[in-house]
Design a protein around this motif. Structure first.
Motif, PDB file in Angstrom:
ATOM      1  N   ASP A  73     -20.240 -15.347  32.556  1.00  0.00           N
ATOM      2  CA  ASP A  73     -20.252 -16.355  33.629  1.00  0.00           C
ATOM      3  C   ASP A  73     -21.663 -16.708  34.083  1.00  0.00           C
ATOM      4  OD1 ASP A  73     -17.454 -16.411  33.630  1.00  0.00           O
ATOM      5  OD2 ASP A  73     -17.338 -14.757  35.060  1.00  0.00           O
ATOM      6  N   GLY A  74     -22.646 -16.563  33.187  1.00  0.00           N
ATOM      7  CA  GLY A  74     -24.017 -16.932  33.508  1.00  0.00           C
ATOM      8  C   GLY A  74     -24.764 -15.939  34.363  1.00  0.00           C
ATOM      9  N   ARG A  75     -24.238 -14.709  34.491  1.00  0.00           N
ATOM     10  CA  ARG A  75     -24.899 -13.711  35.315  1.00  0.00           C
ATOM     11  C   ARG A  75     -26.116 -13.143  34.613  1.00  0.00           C
ATOM     12  NH1 ARG A  75     -20.878  -9.485  37.801  1.00  0.00           N
ATOM     13  NH2 ARG A  75     -22.793  -9.027  38.946  1.00  0.00           N
ATOM     14  N   LEU A  76     -27.068 -12.670  35.425  1.00  0.00           N
ATOM     15  CA  LEU A  76     -28.297 -12.102  34.880  1.00  0.00           C
ATOM     16  C   LEU A  76     -28.042 -10.742  34.250  1.00  0.00           C
ATOM     17  CD1 LEU A  76     -31.116 -12.765  37.517  1.00  0.00           C
ATOM     18  CD2 LEU A  76     -30.737 -13.905  35.347  1.00  0.00           C
ATOM     19  N   THR A  77     -28.745 -10.468  33.152  1.00  0.00           N
ATOM     20  CA  THR A  77     -28.747  -9.144  32.542  1.00  0.00           C
ATOM     21  C   THR A  77     -30.148  -8.562  32.666  1.00  0.00           C
ATOM     22  OG1 THR A  77     -29.381  -9.892  30.325  1.00  0.00           O
ATOM     23  CG2 THR A  77     -27.036  -9.922  30.870  1.00  0.00           C
ATOM     24  N   LYS A  78     -30.251  -7.273  32.434  1.00  0.00           N
ATOM     25  CA  LYS A  78     -31.554  -6.614  32.495  1.00  0.00           C
ATOM     26  C   LYS A  78     -32.505  -7.240  31.483  1.00  0.00           C
ATOM     27  CE  LYS A  78     -33.731  -2.044  32.103  1.00  0.00           C
ATOM     28  NZ  LYS A  78     -33.490  -0.606  31.835  1.00  0.00           N
ATOM     29  N   GLU A  79     -31.957  -7.577  30.295  1.00  0.00           N
ATOM     30  CA  GLU A  79     -32.791  -8.187  29.247  1.00  0.00           C
ATOM     31  C   GLU A  79     -33.335  -9.544  29.678  1.00  0.00           C
ATOM     32  OE1 GLU A  79     -29.922  -6.699  28.766  1.00  0.00           O
ATOM     33  OE2 GLU A  79     -30.660  -4.938  27.687  1.00  0.00           O
ATOM     34  N   ASP A  80     -32.541 -10.307  30.457  1.00  0.00           N
ATOM     35  CA  ASP A  80     -33.015 -11.608  30.958  1.00  0.00           C
ATOM     36  C   ASP A  80     -34.244 -11.428  31.849  1.00  0.00           C
ATOM     37  OD1 ASP A  80     -30.887 -12.889  29.707  1.00  0.00           O
ATOM     38  OD2 ASP A  80     -29.604 -12.754  31.464  1.00  0.00           O
ATOM     39  N   VAL A  81     -34.190 -10.426  32.720  1.00  0.00           N
ATOM     40  CA  VAL A  81     -35.302 -10.177  33.639  1.00  0.00           C
ATOM     41  C   VAL A  81     -36.542  -9.723  32.882  1.00  0.00           C
ATOM     42  CG1 VAL A  81     -36.098  -8.808  35.617  1.00  0.00           C
ATOM     43  CG2 VAL A  81     -33.732  -9.613  35.517  1.00  0.00           C
ATOM     44  N   ILE A  82     -36.359  -8.813  31.920  1.00  0.00           N
ATOM     45  CA  ILE A  82     -37.494  -8.318  31.134  1.00  0.00           C
ATOM     46  C   ILE A  82     -38.127  -9.451  30.331  1.00  0.00           C
ATOM     47  CG2 ILE A  82     -38.153  -6.788  29.236  1.00  0.00           C
ATOM     48  CD1 ILE A  82     -36.038  -4.831  30.222  1.00  0.00           C
ATOM     49  N   ALA A  83     -37.276 -10.317  29.757  1.00  0.00           N
ATOM     50  CA  ALA A  83     -37.798 -11.459  28.996  1.00  0.00           C
ATOM     51  C   ALA A  83     -38.596 -12.391  29.896  1.00  0.00           C
ATOM     52  CB  ALA A  83     -36.641 -12.217  28.329  1.00  0.00           C
ATOM     53  N   ALA A  84     -38.109 -12.599  31.119  1.00  0.00           N
ATOM     54  CA  ALA A  84     -38.822 -13.459  32.067  1.00  0.00           C
ATOM     55  C   ALA A  84     -40.174 -12.851  32.439  1.00  0.00           C
ATOM     56  CB  ALA A  84     -37.970 -13.674  33.322  1.00  0.00           C
ATOM     57  N   ALA A  85     -40.194 -11.517  32.578  1.00  0.00           N
ATOM     58  CA  ALA A  85     -41.452 -10.838  32.906  1.00  0.00           C
ATOM     59  C   ALA A  85     -42.459 -10.982  31.764  1.00  0.00           C
ATOM     60  CB  ALA A  85     -41.195  -9.365  33.214  1.00  0.00           C
ATOM     61  N   LYS A  86     -41.972 -10.843  30.527  1.00  0.00           N
ATOM     62  CA  LYS A  86     -42.861 -10.988  29.373  1.00  0.00           C
ATOM     63  C   LYS A  86     -43.387 -12.412  29.263  1.00  0.00           C
ATOM     64  CE  LYS A  86     -40.886  -7.284  26.523  1.00  0.00           C
ATOM     65  NZ  LYS A  86     -40.164  -6.962  25.263  1.00  0.00           N
ATOM     66  N   ALA A  87     -42.528 -13.376  29.604  1.00  0.00           N
ATOM     67  CA  ALA A  87     -42.947 -14.782  29.532  1.00  0.00           C
ATOM     68  C   ALA A  87     -44.076 -15.085  30.509  1.00  0.00           C
ATOM     69  CB  ALA A  87     -41.752 -15.695  29.814  1.00  0.00           C
ATOM     70  N   LYS A  88     -44.122 -14.330  31.609  1.00  0.00           N
ATOM     71  CA  LYS A  88     -45.199 -14.511  32.584  1.00  0.00           C
ATOM     72  C   LYS A  88     -46.519 -13.933  32.075  1.00  0.00           C
ATOM     73  CE  LYS A  88     -44.445 -13.667  36.881  1.00  0.00           C
ATOM     74  NZ  LYS A  88     -44.057 -12.974  38.131  1.00  0.00           N
ATOM     75  N   GLY A  89     -46.414 -13.069  31.051  1.00  0.00           N
ATOM     76  CA  GLY A  89     -47.624 -12.520  30.444  1.00  0.00           C
ATOM     77  C   GLY A  89     -48.173 -11.296  31.114  1.00  0.00           C
ATOM     78  N   ASP A  90     -47.452 -10.791  32.130  1.00  0.00           N
ATOM     79  CA  ASP A  90     -47.919  -9.581  32.795  1.00  0.00           C
ATOM     80  C   ASP A  90     -46.731  -8.890  33.426  1.00  0.00           C
ATOM     81  OD1 ASP A  90     -49.255 -11.222  35.790  1.00  0.00           O
ATOM     82  OD2 ASP A  90     -47.262 -11.212  34.880  1.00  0.00           O
ATOM     83  N   THR A  91     -46.962  -7.724  33.984  1.00  0.00           N
ATOM     84  CA  THR A  91     -45.943  -6.978  34.700  1.00  0.00           C
ATOM     85  C   THR A  91     -46.418  -6.808  36.129  1.00  0.00           C
ATOM     86  OG1 THR A  91     -45.384  -5.799  32.688  1.00  0.00           O
ATOM     87  CG2 THR A  91     -44.583  -4.861  34.777  1.00  0.00           C
ATOM     88  N   PRO A  92     -46.027  -7.670  37.058  1.00  0.00           N
ATOM     89  CA  PRO A  92     -46.532  -7.618  38.424  1.00  0.00           C
ATOM     90  C   PRO A  92     -46.181  -6.325  39.119  1.00  0.00           C
ATOM     91  CG  PRO A  92     -45.301  -9.651  37.986  1.00  0.00           C
ATOM     92  CD  PRO A  92     -45.056  -8.727  36.852  1.00  0.00           C
TER      93      PRO A  92
END
Length: 408
Positions: A139-158
């Motif tokens: 149903d379009g819910r976030l997964t842990k992998e979605d969050v990690i991928a978004a963090a990698k896309a930012k190029g850093d780990t805030p």
């Protein structure tokens, strides 16, 4: 009107569960079918939805409580959430007090998105705004992998957000050692009990062999594009091993059987449990009727189970049954292992990593992609000759896949 939220039916032989997390708190608005709690059972974690739209009125159980099927765990009142007096003043006060940690479900109330515990931790660790990430889960819910991928896309780990910085403990002094106690999840406790029970009850033994993977690798290389185009799924190794196991179980029925008291239960079908890694531990959803399915459907079933294990949407029915298990430790780099059977099953096939090794073929030493395979079995039911024969059939089918087509 107040509506009681009860523990739903959890599946065959499962009579209770444990409150893993409350996803809604008293005063929160609740939509129809929106999850209000995460409930851990012996096999999976499931979400308890609200049957009506309204406001969470009262919680009848706390996190960690064991609740039986049919027990009332919450009260939801129909209607919109009332606006609290002084709401604007409270909002301003909250904005000024940045030392408080905001609840993640409040941050996403507009989208009615509820984050699982694993996703919530990932959001805080990586400093990601969940409303900016597109979920790939159910149903379009976030997964842990979605969050990690978004963090990698930012190029850093805030670093963690400022709202949690004030609560972070002071850095440990150099040389200091610490410990942390974390309560075992119900799933992990069940895994521990079942595996120990298998060791205490069954007469476990493991037989090994090695497999030349050349033929399977060549077949995948030759047909992978056509296979993916026709079936919309990748051609993996598990499909080959599932069909090879079917041949072995058909020729050696005891490997597909189980002990029930003083009786042996033989199955005229092949339901293979496939070990899948989930955030809370190893789960074994069942690919049913492997003896009747083709490679494409088996691969689709396994891929679907893997995805749903990661986003926590496996059901009790997915986990029930199974006459034989395949566990692939090779995906984690394992060279060899002695897998433990999944009671009440009597055998489990362990797969391992593929590596080039020198072997003798036709009197010459050549380099071939080899894999060690292991079959652990209950010696109370399966004799050594039967176990070795079953593993040999699997080896021969993998080294000559044509056998799977002509039933040899």
């Amino acid at each position: 009107m107040a509506t009681e939220i009860k523990v739903p039916t959890l599946g065959e032989s499962v009579t209770e569960g444990t409150i893993g997390e409350w996803l809604k708190q008293p005063g929160d608005a609740v939509a129809v079918d929106e999850p209000i709690a995460s409930l851990e059972t012996d096999k999976v974690a499931i979400e308890v939805p609200s049957p009506i739209a309204g406001v969470m009125q009262e919680l009848k159980a706390e996190v960690g409580d064991t609740v039986e099927v049919g027990a009332v765990i919450a009260i939801v009142t129909a209607g919109a959430a009332p606006a609290a007096k002084g709401e604007e003043a409270g909002r301003k006060e909250q904005q000024a007090d940045e030392g408080k940690e905001e609840r993640s479900d409040a941050a996403s109330s507009d989208s009615s998105q509820t984050l699982s515990p694993a996703v919530r931790r990932a959001v805080l660790e990586h400093g990601i705004d969940p409303s900016t990430v597109k979920g790939t889960g159910k149903d379009g819910r976030l997964t842990k992998e979605d969050v990690i991928a978004a963090a990698k896309a930012k190029g850093d780990t805030p670093a963690p957000a400022a709202s949690t910085a004030s609560e972070a403990p002071a850095p440990a002094q150099a040389g200091a050692r610490g410990t942390e106690r974390v309560k075992m999840t119900r799933l992990r406790q069940t895994i521990a009990k079942r595996l120990k029970s298998a060791q205490d009850t069954a007469a476990l033994l493991t037989t090994f062999n090695d497999v030349d993977m050349t033929a399977v690798i060549e077949a995948r290389t030759k047909y992978k594009d056509l296979f993916a185009k026709k079936h919309d799924i990748k051609l993996g190794f598990m499909g080959f091993f599932a069909k090879a196991a079917h041949l072995a179980l058909k020729d050696v029925p005891s490997v597909n059987a189980q002990i029930d008291g003083d009786e042996i239960v033989y199955h005229d079908y092949v339901d293979i449990s496939v070990a899948v890694s989930a955030p809370n531990g190893l789960v074994v959803p069942v690919v049913r009727d492997v003896d009747k399915k083709g490679f494409a459907q088996i691969e689709k079933d396994i891929a679907d189970f893997g995805k749903r294990a990661r986003d926590g949407s496996l059901t009790m029915d997915d986990m029930s049954g199974g006459t034989f298990t395949i566990s692939n430790g090779g995906v984690f780099g394992s060279l060899m292992s002695t897998p433990i059977i999944n009671p009440p099953q009597s055998a489990v096939l362990g797969l391992h990593r593929i590596e080039d090794r020198p072997v003798v073929v036709g009197g010459e030493v050549v380099v071939r992609p080899m894999m060690y395979i292991a079959l652990s079995y209950d010696h109370r039911l399966i004799d050594g000759r039967e176990a070795v024969t079953a593993l040999k059939i699997i080896k021969e089918a993998i080294e000559d896949p044509t056998r799977m087509l002509i039933d040899l």
